[in-house]
Design a protein around this motif. Structure first.
Motif, short mmCIF file in Angstrom:
data_model
loop_
_atom_site.label_atom_id
_atom_site.label_comp_id
_atom_site.label_asym_id
_atom_site.label_seq_id
_atom_site.Cartn_x
_atom_site.Cartn_y
_atom_site.Cartn_z
N UNK A 178 0.81 -1.22 0.00
CA UNK A 178 0.00 0.00 0.00
C UNK A 178 0.85 1.28 0.00
N UNK A 179 1.97 1.26 0.69
CA UNK A 179 2.84 2.45 0.74
C UNK A 179 3.49 2.67 -0.62
N UNK A 180 4.04 1.60 -1.19
CA UNK A 180 4.71 1.76 -2.49
C UNK A 180 3.71 2.19 -3.57
N UNK A 181 2.50 1.65 -3.51
CA UNK A 181 1.48 2.02 -4.49
C UNK A 181 0.99 3.46 -4.29
N UNK A 182 0.68 3.81 -3.04
CA UNK A 182 0.13 5.14 -2.75
C UNK A 182 1.10 6.27 -3.05
N UNK A 183 2.39 6.04 -2.82
CA UNK A 183 3.38 7.11 -2.96
C UNK A 183 4.30 6.94 -4.17
N UNK A 184 4.18 5.83 -4.89
CA UNK A 184 5.03 5.62 -6.06
C UNK A 184 6.50 5.49 -5.71
N UNK A 185 6.78 4.87 -4.58
CA UNK A 185 8.15 4.69 -4.12
C UNK A 185 8.53 3.21 -4.14
N UNK A 186 9.81 2.95 -4.28
CA UNK A 186 10.29 1.57 -4.21
C UNK A 186 10.52 1.20 -2.74
N UNK A 187 10.73 -0.08 -2.50
CA UNK A 187 11.03 -0.53 -1.14
C UNK A 187 12.32 0.13 -0.65
N UNK A 230 4.82 9.78 4.65
CA UNK A 230 5.27 8.46 4.18
C UNK A 230 5.87 7.69 5.35
N UNK A 231 6.73 8.35 6.10
CA UNK A 231 7.39 7.71 7.24
C UNK A 231 6.37 7.27 8.28
N UNK A 232 5.36 8.11 8.54
CA UNK A 232 4.31 7.74 9.49
C UNK A 232 3.55 6.50 9.03
N UNK A 233 3.25 6.45 7.74
CA UNK A 233 2.55 5.30 7.16
C UNK A 233 3.42 4.04 7.26
N UNK A 234 4.72 4.21 6.99
CA UNK A 234 5.66 3.09 7.07
C UNK A 234 5.74 2.56 8.50
#
Length: 148
Positions: A24-33, A101-105
């Motif tokens: 969900x994080x990678x999809x929502x923010x378009x970031x890689x692991x 992003x960090x909070x979500x992570x």
């Protein structure tokens, strides 16, 4: 070597679990692991804020780290900040955009820990953390002596 131990040490199961939990994080923010791990590293390690720190602590290639940093700067998550005393040293600074992003992570991290330690007693958790620390230390020691 025992198949379960090898799988655990190899990290493939853990990597797959990470992909599932953090999807969900990678999809929502378009970031890689790796982007996510880099942001989290910078948040949690105040005194390690250069590309060199990341390379040395995580045993990664300079080009891999540099490429990820450039992408995060372009996306507005990081900013380069020159060192006041050494112009060759560039510090990395998290931008406001990185904190949601960090909070979500962090929420996803708690989910991951719950999955990993599901059904374990506090004593078992303490033991496994101690064993993991010892294994990491043994590996790091061999890597240090082999790179001299």
């Amino acid at each position: 070597m025992d198949d379960h131990l090898e799988l655990l040490l190899n990290g493939q199961l853990y990597k797959k679990l990470n992909e599932v939990v953090y999807k969900p994080v990678t999809n929502d923010y378009g970031l890689s692991m790796f982007d996510i791990k880099l942001l989290l590293f910078l948040k949690e390690h105040d005194r390690y804020d250069t590309a060199r720190d990341i390379v040395e602590i995580h045993y990664l290639t300079k080009s891999y780290v540099s490429k990820a940093i450039d992408a995060l700067i372009i996306k507005g998550y990081l900013k380069r900040k020159p060192d006041m005393h050494d112009r060759r040293c560039i510090h990395l600074e998290l931008q406001d955009k990185a904190f949601p992003v960090i909070d979500y992570v962090k929420i996803k991290q708690k989910e991951l820990i719950e999955i990993i330690f599901n059904g374990m007693t506090d004593e078992e958790k303490r033991i496994i953390r101690g064993i993991a620390e010892k294994i990491s230390s043994n590996i790091a020691e061999v890597l240090e002596t082999s790179s001299r």
